[in-house]
Each structure stands twice: as structure tokens, then as C-alpha cells.
Design a protein around this motif. Structure first.
Motif, short mmCIF file in Angstrom:
data_model
loop_
_atom_site.label_atom_id
_atom_site.label_comp_id
_atom_site.label_asym_id
_atom_site.label_seq_id
_atom_site.Cartn_x
_atom_site.Cartn_y
_atom_site.Cartn_z
N SER A 98 51.09 52.82 36.26
CA SER A 98 50.88 52.13 34.97
C SER A 98 51.11 53.07 33.79
CB SER A 98 49.49 51.50 34.88
OG SER A 98 49.46 50.28 35.57
N ASP A 99 51.94 54.08 33.99
CA ASP A 99 52.29 55.03 32.95
C ASP A 99 53.79 55.30 33.01
OD1 ASP A 99 49.86 55.53 31.65
OD2 ASP A 99 49.20 56.90 33.22
N PRO A 100 54.37 55.88 31.96
CA PRO A 100 55.81 56.15 31.94
C PRO A 100 56.24 57.16 33.02
CG PRO A 100 54.87 56.33 29.74
CD PRO A 100 53.72 56.26 30.70
N LYS A 160 45.20 33.36 46.17
CA LYS A 160 45.18 33.24 47.64
C LYS A 160 45.51 34.55 48.35
CE LYS A 160 46.33 28.32 47.79
NZ LYS A 160 47.26 27.29 48.34
N GLU A 161 45.77 35.61 47.58
CA GLU A 161 46.09 36.91 48.18
C GLU A 161 44.86 37.43 48.94
OE1 GLU A 161 47.39 39.97 49.72
OE2 GLU A 161 48.88 39.03 48.40
N THR A 162 45.06 37.82 50.20
CA THR A 162 43.93 38.27 51.02
C THR A 162 43.63 39.76 50.87
OG1 THR A 162 45.43 38.56 52.90
CG2 THR A 162 44.27 36.44 52.72
N ALA A 163 44.54 40.52 50.29
CA ALA A 163 44.27 41.95 50.05
C ALA A 163 43.35 42.11 48.84
CB ALA A 163 45.58 42.70 49.81
N THR A 164 42.61 43.21 48.80
CA THR A 164 41.80 43.52 47.63
C THR A 164 42.73 43.71 46.42
OG1 THR A 164 40.08 44.60 48.95
CG2 THR A 164 40.20 45.20 46.62
N LEU A 165 42.39 43.08 45.31
CA LEU A 165 43.20 43.14 44.10
C LEU A 165 42.64 44.19 43.15
CD1 LEU A 165 43.51 39.29 43.48
CD2 LEU A 165 45.21 40.77 44.56
N VAL A 166 43.51 44.96 42.53
CA VAL A 166 43.07 46.01 41.61
C VAL A 166 43.84 45.89 40.30
CG1 VAL A 166 42.67 48.48 41.29
CG2 VAL A 166 42.72 47.52 43.61
N PHE A 167 43.12 45.85 39.19
CA PHE A 167 43.72 45.77 37.86
C PHE A 167 43.16 46.90 36.99
CE2 PHE A 167 42.51 41.44 39.26
CZ PHE A 167 43.76 40.91 39.53
N TYR A 168 43.90 47.26 35.97
CA TYR A 168 43.35 48.06 34.88
C TYR A 168 43.08 47.10 33.72
CZ TYR A 168 44.82 52.50 37.06
OH TYR A 168 44.96 53.58 37.88
N GLU A 169 42.03 47.39 32.94
CA GLU A 169 41.76 46.53 31.79
C GLU A 169 41.15 47.35 30.66
OE1 GLU A 169 42.69 44.42 29.79
OE2 GLU A 169 42.54 42.74 31.20
N VAL A 228 38.47 49.71 35.67
CA VAL A 228 39.22 49.33 36.85
C VAL A 228 38.53 48.09 37.40
CG1 VAL A 228 40.09 49.99 39.12
CG2 VAL A 228 39.83 51.72 37.34
N VAL A 229 39.28 47.00 37.51
CA VAL A 229 38.73 45.73 37.99
C VAL A 229 39.21 45.52 39.42
CG1 VAL A 229 38.62 43.23 37.61
CG2 VAL A 229 38.81 44.79 35.65
N MET A 230 38.27 45.33 40.34
CA MET A 230 38.62 45.15 41.75
C MET A 230 38.05 43.82 42.24
SD MET A 230 37.75 49.08 42.71
CE MET A 230 36.48 49.06 41.43
N VAL A 231 38.89 43.01 42.85
CA VAL A 231 38.51 41.67 43.29
C VAL A 231 38.72 41.56 44.80
CG1 VAL A 231 38.95 39.19 43.01
CG2 VAL A 231 39.26 40.75 41.05
N ARG A 232 37.69 41.13 45.50
CA ARG A 232 37.85 40.96 46.95
C ARG A 232 38.90 39.90 47.22
NH1 ARG A 232 34.22 42.20 51.23
NH2 ARG A 232 34.87 41.21 53.19
N GLY A 233 39.76 40.15 48.19
CA GLY A 233 40.81 39.21 48.52
C GLY A 233 40.25 37.89 49.03
N ALA A 234 41.08 36.86 48.97
CA ALA A 234 40.68 35.55 49.46
C ALA A 234 40.50 35.58 50.97
CB ALA A 234 41.73 34.51 49.08
N ASP A 235 39.49 34.86 51.46
CA ASP A 235 39.37 34.75 52.91
C ASP A 235 40.26 33.60 53.39
OD1 ASP A 235 38.00 32.35 52.40
OD2 ASP A 235 36.04 33.32 52.52
N LYS A 236 40.30 33.40 54.69
CA LYS A 236 41.20 32.40 55.24
C LYS A 236 40.85 31.00 54.76
CE LYS A 236 42.43 35.03 59.36
NZ LYS A 236 42.41 35.09 60.84
#
Length: 289
Positions: A98-100, A160-169, A228-236
């Protein structure tokens, strides 16, 4: 396929990770490389100048950021091709995350110039390591769109992504972003926020999305610092529009017999933990069929 090895009379482009807050996290190797290269390319020369001065290093600094990277690449490549070593640093953390730097690294490799990483601090890795969320699979998304419409659309695509999601905010958007996670992904989705990682006021907020939003809103310091925002992935169940043993289509059908679609989606979201937007769209599909 090509293997780029040291030597050949060309310089090396070093990708040097710098502290994201605590200066003690800078490795001895990083300090040595920064003191030995001919020039340092920095995202913000004023910001990085303070770090270089703190280290007692006297090296030329050149600016390399999102707005000038393509124009600066040739002059940096010329120095590398002439045998000079160059270090690339960002304002904080590992360059290119997320940097040049992507354009420079891509062009350097195309010229068969050696590119060598000097590993070190990275906010997303540091936050994930302490979050208590699954790390066997994660998806780093960088920054979400600044405007709510685009942000909600991006979250909906990832719901619906099952992997853990990571964002910067950023601090001025964090409350709106968490509120949108509640709206799109459901109030029960587990999330973890890492604020001011490695700094004096490092804080983690964790729990269901609605709980974290409430805790963040109540904290007088909740909108300060980088996140850093982390969201647990969707389950089945979520990825298949099922919630445990509950048939979501059946629930929507029963509710639509008595209520308008918007109200149906809101109630179904509370009962299932699924996102209101998806439930609303599914209810419209069922109504049309």
C-alpha cells in the motif's frame, strides 16, 4: 525465467522496511544498508529525513511517491546501471505494501538489476499475528474506497470470501468503515481492529462487528491513529446463504408474506447474522420468481 545474481557492475536496489512506530524495530541490517547506499529514495523526504538524521546517516534523499514515480524511475535506474546502490523506503513499514515502489521494482527487474529485500516491520503482518483470527489464509485489500457507495460495494464483493480480510483505514473514516461492515457483512461478523501498532497507545478492539463499533464510538481516543481492520472470513453457511440449520429462503418467504422487503431484510439479518444487502437482493429475487 531468469536468475538475477549479484555482480555485473550494476548496483543493487534494496527494499528497506522501516519502523511503523517504534524506532527500536529497525534492524541493524537495515541501518547498515541505509548507511552504505549511494542514495535513498523516500516516499516523503521530510518524514524520512527525520529518521535518517536520528540514525546519524548523511545520504542524499530523493522523493519517490505515487505522483512522481514514473517520472523518477529512469534517473534511479541510470544510477543503478552505473553501479550505485539505492535504497527504497516508505514513510513507515515495508515499501510497496500500500505504498509506492511497484513501478521502480518492476522496471529494475526488467533491466536485470538485482532487487534485494531488507525485511522488517509491516503493519498488516504485525496486526494479524496478534489478532487471534485465522492466518492460514488471508486477503490483504489495502485501503477501501473513501466514499461510502464504493466502500459498501467493495465490502459486498468480499462478503462471501472465506479468508481473513485485512484493510488499512485512516482515523477519520474508521467509524464509517466499521458501520459499513456491520451493514454489509452483518452485526455478528467477528472483527479485530489494531490501532497505533507498536506505538505508545497501541490498542486492539475485538468482538462482533456491532460490539466493536460501540466500543470504538465510546472510546474518546477511538478515532485517533492509523488502523488495521481485520474481518473473519465468511463460514460455509454465509457463503452459501445458509445460517446453521436455518433455510434462509424459507425465512425470507415467510417474512415477505407479512412485511415489505426492506423490513424483511433487516429482520432476517438480525436472525441470521448475514448482511442486509445480500438478504434484500435475495428477497427481491424470490419475490420476482
Amino acid at each position: 525465467m531468469q536468475a538475477i545474481k549479484p555482480g555485473g557492475g550494476r548496483g543493487t536496489l534494496y527494499i528497506v522496511a522501516t519502523p511503523i512506530g517504534n524506532l527500536e524495530d529497525l534492524s541493524p541490517r537495515a541501518v547498515r544498508v541505509l548507511s552504505e547506499v549511494a542514495v535513498i529514495a523516500a516516499e516523503d523526504t521530510r518524514h524520512s529525513g527525520r529518521l535518517i538524521q536520528h540514525l546519524g546517516i548523511n545520504k542524499p534523499l530523493i522523493a519517490l511517491h505515487d505522483h512522481n514515480e514514473r517520472g523518477r524511475v529512469k534517473s534511479i535506474l541510470d544510477q543503478l546501471l552505473a553501479g550505485a546502490d539505492v535504497a527504497l523506503i516508505s514513510d513507515a513499514g515495508t515499501p510497496l505494501i500500500s505504498d509506492p515502489g511497484y513501478v521502480l521494482v518492476r522496471e529494475a527487474r526488467a533491466e536485470e538489476i538485482r532487487v534485494s529485500p531488507i525485511p522488517g516491520p509491516c503493519a498488516l503482518v504485525a496486526a494479524l499475528s496478534a489478532a487471534g483470527l485465522p492466518t492460514d489464509r488471508f486477503l490483504f485489500v489495502g485501503f477501501l474506497p473513501a466514499k461510502r457507495t464504493g466502500r459498501c460495494a467493495a465490502l459486498d464483493e468480499l462478503r462471501k470470501e472465506t479468508a481473513t480480510l485485512v484493510f488499512y483505514e485512516s482515523p477519520h473514516r474508521i467509524l464509517d468503515t466499521v458501520a459499513d461492515i456491520v451493514e454489509v457483512m452483518g452485526e455478528h461478523r467477528e472483527i479485530v481492529l489494531g490501532r497505533e501498532i507498536t506505538k505508545t497507545f497501541e490498542t486492539f478492539y475485538s468482538g462482533e462487528a456491532a460490539q466493536v463499533l460501540s466500543a470504538l464510538s465510546d472510546d474518546p481516543h477511538g478515532s485517533r491513529g492509523e488502523f488495521v481492520v481485520m474481518v473473519r472470513g465468511a463460514d460455509k453457511a454465509e457463503s452459501g446463504l445458509m445460517a446453521g440449520a436455518l433455510d434462509v429462503d424459507q425465512l425470507l418467504g415467510l417474512l415477505m408474506a407479512e412485511l415489505p422487503v426492506k423490513k424483511v431484510a433487516k429482520i432476517a439479518s438480525v436472525l441470521t447474522g448475514l448482511g442486509k444487502n445480500e438478504l434484500y437482493q435475495r428477497a427481491l429475487e424470490l419475490k420476482e420468481s
